[in-house]
Design a protein around this motif. Structure first.
Motif, PDB file in Angstrom:
ATOM      1  N   LEU A   1      44.532  48.067 -44.483  1.00 57.91           N
ATOM      2  CA  LEU A   1      44.712  46.787 -45.164  1.00 57.91           C
ATOM      3  C   LEU A   1      43.806  46.763 -46.393  1.00 57.91           C
ATOM      4  O   LEU A   1      42.603  47.027 -46.286  1.00 57.91           O
TER       5      LEU A   1
ATOM      6  N   PRO B   1      58.983  47.182 -45.235  1.00 56.90           N
ATOM      7  CA  PRO B   1      59.584  46.435 -44.123  1.00 56.90           C
ATOM      8  C   PRO B   1      61.022  46.042 -44.422  1.00 56.90           C
ATOM      9  O   PRO B   1      61.328  45.472 -45.466  1.00 56.90           O
TER      10      PRO B   1
ATOM     11  N   PRO C   1      51.321  44.173 -53.826  1.00 59.09           N
ATOM     12  CA  PRO C   1      51.984  43.803 -52.563  1.00 59.09           C
ATOM     13  C   PRO C   1      53.266  44.592 -52.302  1.00 59.09           C
ATOM     14  O   PRO C   1      53.580  44.898 -51.152  1.00 59.09           O
TER      15      PRO C   1
ATOM     16  N   ALA D   1      53.278  47.815 -50.084  1.00 59.04           N
ATOM     17  CA  ALA D   1      53.140  47.748 -48.632  1.00 59.04           C
ATOM     18  C   ALA D   1      54.317  48.438 -47.957  1.00 59.04           C
ATOM     19  O   ALA D   1      55.479  48.147 -48.257  1.00 59.04           O
TER      20      ALA D   1
ATOM     21  N   GLN E   1      50.455  53.164 -41.983  1.00 64.05           N
ATOM     22  CA  GLN E   1      50.790  51.837 -42.479  1.00 64.05           C
ATOM     23  C   GLN E   1      49.856  51.437 -43.614  1.00 64.05           C
ATOM     24  O   GLN E   1      48.627  51.529 -43.477  1.00 64.05           O
TER      25      GLN E   1
ATOM     26  N   THR F   1      49.066  48.086 -45.875  1.00 65.20           N
ATOM     27  CA  THR F   1      49.282  46.656 -46.026  1.00 65.20           C
ATOM     28  C   THR F   1      48.467  46.175 -47.221  1.00 65.20           C
ATOM     29  O   THR F   1      47.277  46.486 -47.317  1.00 65.20           O
TER      30      THR F   1
ATOM     31  N   SER G   1      47.338  42.832 -49.309  1.00 61.62           N
ATOM     32  CA  SER G   1      47.285  41.363 -49.335  1.00 61.62           C
ATOM     33  C   SER G   1      47.173  40.872 -50.778  1.00 61.62           C
ATOM     34  O   SER G   1      46.486  41.460 -51.595  1.00 61.62           O
TER      35      SER G   1
END
Length: 114
Positions: free
Chosen positions: A11, A41, A87, A90, A109, A111, A113
């Motif tokens: 993250l 996603p 973003p 991601a 993964q 991510t 923010s």
């Protein structure tokens, strides 16, 4: 059988950086170009960058100038340095050769923010 294992995701805030690594279980890097892919996603997997056996790199337009792909043949490892993350970056990130010839690893993964 070749196994690919990605690591380094996590993250991060928008504008931050991450360095991904991909290790292969066999000595393939010396004769093969390698590539990074990502699957956001709900979307299909997409190509991100390729590095040739000689180190020449190419990138998809959305990451050019922000991401750097590199390789260390002695360590059977390919890297993706990701700077100025957005973003839209991601996704789950994967490595493979440019044809997806090898079994896909679990991915790592990322991510971001806002």
């Amino acid at each position: 059988q070749v196994q690919l294992e990605e690591s380094g995701g996590g993250l991060v805030q928008a504008g931050g950086s991450l360095r991904l690594s991909c290790a292969a279980s066999e000595i393939i890097f010396s004769i093969n170009a390698m590539a990074w892919y990502r699957q956001p996603p709900g979307k299909q997997r997409e190509w991100v960058a390729t590095v040739s056996s000689g180190g020449r790199a190419s990138y998809t337009d959305s990451v050019r100038g922000r991401f750097t792909i590199s390789r260390d043949n002695a360590k059977n490892t390919v890297y993706l340095q990701m700077n100025s993350l957005e973003p839209d970056d991601a996704a789950v990130y994967y490595c493979n050769d440019p044809f997806g010839s090898f079994p896909w690893g679990p991915g790592t993964q990322v991510t971001v923010s806002s």
